[in-house]
Enzyme design. Sequence first.
Site, PDB file in Angstrom:
ATOM      1  N   HIS A  12      -7.385  -4.469  -2.459  1.00  0.00           N
ATOM      2  CA  HIS A  12      -7.338  -4.535  -0.990  1.00  0.00           C
ATOM      3  C   HIS A  12      -7.796  -3.261  -0.257  1.00  0.00           C
ATOM      4  CE1 HIS A  12      -2.876  -3.032  -1.134  1.00  0.00           C
ATOM      5  NE2 HIS A  12      -3.692  -2.008  -1.033  1.00  0.00           N
ATOM      6  N   HIS A  59       1.678  -1.020   4.220  1.00  0.00           N
ATOM      7  CA  HIS A  59       1.537   0.415   3.937  1.00  0.00           C
ATOM      8  C   HIS A  59       2.145   1.216   5.088  1.00  0.00           C
ATOM      9  CE1 HIS A  59      -1.583  -1.595   1.553  1.00  0.00           C
ATOM     10  NE2 HIS A  59      -1.575  -0.565   0.752  1.00  0.00           N
ATOM     11  N   HIS A 197      -5.267   3.160  -9.302  1.00  0.00           N
ATOM     12  CA  HIS A 197      -5.632   4.191  -8.337  1.00  0.00           C
ATOM     13  C   HIS A 197      -4.431   5.066  -8.025  1.00  0.00           C
ATOM     14  CE1 HIS A 197      -4.204   0.985  -5.590  1.00  0.00           C
ATOM     15  NE2 HIS A 197      -4.364   1.719  -4.514  1.00  0.00           N
ATOM     16  N   GLU A 244       0.916  -1.407  -7.368  1.00  0.00           N
ATOM     17  CA  GLU A 244       0.623  -2.589  -6.539  1.00  0.00           C
ATOM     18  C   GLU A 244       0.359  -3.831  -7.402  1.00  0.00           C
ATOM     19  OE1 GLU A 244      -1.313  -0.436  -2.553  1.00  0.00           O
ATOM     20  OE2 GLU A 244      -2.667  -1.308  -4.012  1.00  0.00           O
TER      21      GLU A 244
HETATM   22  C1  DHB Z   1      -7.017   3.238  -0.788  1.00  0.00           C
HETATM   23  C2  DHB Z   1      -6.460   2.253  -1.596  1.00  0.00           C
HETATM   24  C3  DHB Z   1      -5.312   1.586  -1.206  1.00  0.00           C
HETATM   25  O1  DHB Z   1      -4.671   0.637  -1.956  1.00  0.00           O
HETATM   26  C4  DHB Z   1      -4.740   1.858   0.008  1.00  0.00           C
HETATM   27  O2  DHB Z   1      -3.688   1.120   0.372  1.00  0.00           O
HETATM   28  C5  DHB Z   1      -5.281   2.847   0.825  1.00  0.00           C
HETATM   29  C6  DHB Z   1      -6.418   3.528   0.431  1.00  0.00           C
HETATM   30  C7  DHB Z   1      -8.259   3.950  -1.188  1.00  0.00           C
HETATM   31  O3  DHB Z   1      -8.758   3.756  -2.305  1.00  0.00           O
HETATM   32  O4  DHB Z   1      -8.795   4.708  -0.390  1.00  0.00           O
HETATM   33 FE    FE Z   2      -2.753  -0.135  -1.053  1.00  0.00          FE
END
Ligand code: DHB
Ligand code: FE
Length: 292
Positions: A12, A59, A197, A244
Amino acid sequence: MAKITASVYTSHVPAIGAAMDLGKTHEDYWKPLFAGYDFSKQWMKDNKPDVIFLVYNDHATAFSLDMIPTFAIGTAAQFTPADEGWGPRPVPMVQGHPELASHIAQSVIQQDFDLTIVNKMDVDHGLTVPLSLMCGEHDPVKSAWPCPVIPFAVNVVQYPVPSGQRCFNLGQAIRKAIESYDEDIKVQIWGTGGMSHQLQGARAGLINREWDNAWLDQLINDPLACANRPHMDYVREAGSEGIELVMWLIARGAMSDIQDGKVTGPAPKLAHRFYHVPASNTAVGHAILENA
Ligand code: DHB
Ligand code: FE
């Protein structure tokens, strides 16, 4: 009765929404990412559901440290795309389905999962970016999303977060709830967020391609083992935001091969699978499973 026809899994990343809104999808950086969703946009047109039950995470947009529901179901008639600091995305309002959402809340709470009922909530990139990826670009004034959406927010931002096993079990309860709704409608369940991530700290920028793909294999083919993984696996291997991914287990647990914690039916059909690095700071994963 209502039935779950398919589950959809996708990352997302907010930058994906910005790329779509600012007309950058044909730039070299983004082209391979959006190519992975060409199949999916056609598939959505060919397999249009009556309702999408969309599992995502907020978020710190609708919720904050003031109030942290672990599982929250959106029962409103409408949800407004949130302003995350750059103005709200120019996408259509999200229409809810208060009747089905209330039925699911009743059934799932009676199955001993304590949901928070939310009658007013703005929805951030966690919900609107998966919709954009699957439905394509929109004229915000003229168009609408293809069907009503029930937002289901999971806390994966502030510890303690729910385990993969609890998410998987909740998916089974959601399936029972949907299948006891007295109207012949087709429902899709989406699990969103991930894949690996980390946006903060010493390991910021972490991506784990090998782990992501092995995890996706297991989610598809051995969901009981996947559900059993402790949350520290995600944090260690997929980074602090990789957690997540537990939301994908809610959607997988709702598929028709799973009942009472066992595999009891034929495996769902894998209609599409895609993986791409990088998109902003994130590894993007995507899959579509159709019920047999
Ligand atoms: C990014 C990824 C995310 O899941 C998020 O909520 C905010 C930023 C990113 O990769 O920049
Ligand atoms: Fe996120």
